[in-house]
Design an enzyme around this catalytic site. Structure first.
Site, short mmCIF file in Angstrom:
data_model
loop_
_atom_site.label_atom_id
_atom_site.label_comp_id
_atom_site.label_asym_id
_atom_site.label_seq_id
_atom_site.Cartn_x
_atom_site.Cartn_y
_atom_site.Cartn_z
N HIS A 1 -8.24 3.43 5.79
CA HIS A 1 -8.12 3.11 4.36
C HIS A 1 -9.12 3.91 3.53
O HIS A 1 -8.82 4.31 2.40
CB HIS A 1 -8.41 1.62 4.13
CG HIS A 1 -7.21 0.72 4.26
ND1 HIS A 1 -6.10 0.83 3.47
CD2 HIS A 1 -6.96 -0.31 5.11
CE1 HIS A 1 -5.22 -0.10 3.81
NE2 HIS A 1 -5.71 -0.80 4.81
N GLN B 1 -8.77 -1.47 -1.13
CA GLN B 1 -7.76 -2.54 -1.25
C GLN B 1 -8.08 -3.54 -2.35
O GLN B 1 -7.22 -4.33 -2.74
CB GLN B 1 -7.61 -3.28 0.08
CG GLN B 1 -7.02 -2.42 1.19
CD GLN B 1 -6.84 -3.24 2.43
OE1 GLN B 1 -7.78 -3.43 3.20
NE2 GLN B 1 -5.64 -3.77 2.63
N CYS C 1 -1.18 -5.49 7.19
CA CYS C 1 -2.12 -4.98 6.20
C CYS C 1 -1.95 -5.80 4.93
O CYS C 1 -0.81 -6.02 4.49
CB CYS C 1 -1.83 -3.50 5.93
SG CYS C 1 -2.92 -2.75 4.72
N LEU C 2 -3.05 -6.26 4.35
CA LEU C 2 -2.96 -7.08 3.13
C LEU C 2 -2.30 -6.32 1.98
O LEU C 2 -1.75 -6.94 1.08
CB LEU C 2 -4.35 -7.56 2.70
CG LEU C 2 -5.03 -8.61 3.57
CD1 LEU C 2 -6.39 -8.96 2.99
CD2 LEU C 2 -4.18 -9.86 3.72
N GLY D 1 -9.23 -7.75 8.49
CA GLY D 1 -9.98 -6.65 7.89
C GLY D 1 -9.64 -6.43 6.43
O GLY D 1 -8.57 -6.84 5.95
N HIS E 1 -8.03 0.99 11.63
CA HIS E 1 -7.14 0.71 10.50
C HIS E 1 -7.94 0.70 9.19
O HIS E 1 -7.53 1.31 8.20
CB HIS E 1 -6.44 -0.63 10.74
CG HIS E 1 -5.53 -1.07 9.63
ND1 HIS E 1 -4.17 -1.21 9.79
CD2 HIS E 1 -5.80 -1.40 8.34
CE1 HIS E 1 -3.64 -1.60 8.63
NE2 HIS E 1 -4.60 -1.73 7.74
N GLU E 2 -9.10 0.02 9.21
CA GLU E 2 -9.90 -0.09 7.98
C GLU E 2 -10.54 1.24 7.60
O GLU E 2 -10.58 1.60 6.43
CB GLU E 2 -10.98 -1.18 8.13
CG GLU E 2 -10.44 -2.58 8.34
CD GLU E 2 -9.32 -2.98 7.39
OE1 GLU E 2 -9.37 -2.60 6.21
OE2 GLU E 2 -8.38 -3.65 7.84
NI NI Z 1 -4.80 -2.39 5.79
#
Ligand code: NI
Length: 149
Positions: free
Chosen positions: A136, A52, A90-91, A47, A132-133
Site C-alpha cells: 500500500h 487507506q 482489504c478494507l 492491517g 500487503h500493507e
Molecule cells: Ni489493503
C-alpha cells in the site's frame, strides 16, 4: 477518532507515500492512535496503511495474534524464494477476497512508534499481512498481485 477508510478507486491508493520525518511530530502519534481505533471499528482488521485513511505517508499497522506491529518507513530486506498461496481481503475493497501468491517469509526493517529502529522476521499469515500493507505504501494493491481480476 475513527477515520473513514478510502476505497478503490481513489488516487491516494496509487500514490507512492512519503517517508515519515524523524523525530516524529505529535500528529504522527495521533495518527497512529486514530488508525488503531479505525482498525477496531472495522471488525478488528488485520492491517491498515496510512494511504487507506488518505495520508500518503509510510506508516502501516498489522495486528496479529494479539500483537500490534506499528511500522514506520518499513523496508523489506529479504524475501524467501518459496512462495505460498493465500486469501486476502482489504478494507479499501469491501467484500472482495483474492487468492494471492507471496513469499512466505520476509525480513523487514522499520521504525517503531517512538522512532527506534527494529527488525522483524515473519512467516505465514503475518508475512502476508506485512507485505500487503507495505505494498500500500508503494501504491501497489492486491488486485495487482493476482491473476484473477
Ligand atoms: Ni489493503
Amino acid at each position: 477518532m475513527v477515520l473513514s477508510v478510502v476505497t478503490y478507486p481513489n488516487d491516494v491508493l496509487r500514490q507512492k507515500s512519503k517517508p515519515v520525518e524523524t523525530p516524529f511530530k505529535n500528529e504522527i502519534k495521533e495518527l497512529i492512535f486514530d488508525m488503531l481505533e479505525t482498525m477496531d471499528d472495522n471488525g478488528n482488521a488485520l492491517g491498515l496503511a496510512a494511504p487507506q485513511i488518505g495520508k500518503s505517508l509510510q506508516l502501516c499497522i498489522v495486528k496479529f495474534e494479539g500483537k500490534t506491529h506499528i511500522l514506520i518507513n518499513p523496508q523489506i530486506k529479504n524475501k524467501s524464494w518459496k512462495k505460498e498461496i493465500g486469501e486476502e481481503g482489504c478494507l479499501s475493497f469491501p467484500g472482495k477476497f483474492l487468492t494471492i501468491k507471496r513469499p512466505n517469509k520476509v525480513t523487514i526493517t522499520a521504525l517503531d512508534k517512538d522512532g527506534a529502529p527494529f527488525k522483524i522476521k515473519a512467516s505465514g499469515l503475518l508475512a502476508r499481512a506485512l507485505q500487503h500493507e507495505i505494498d500500500h505504501l508503494e501504491g501497489i494493491l492486491f488486485i495487482d498481485r493476482t491473476d484473477k481480476k
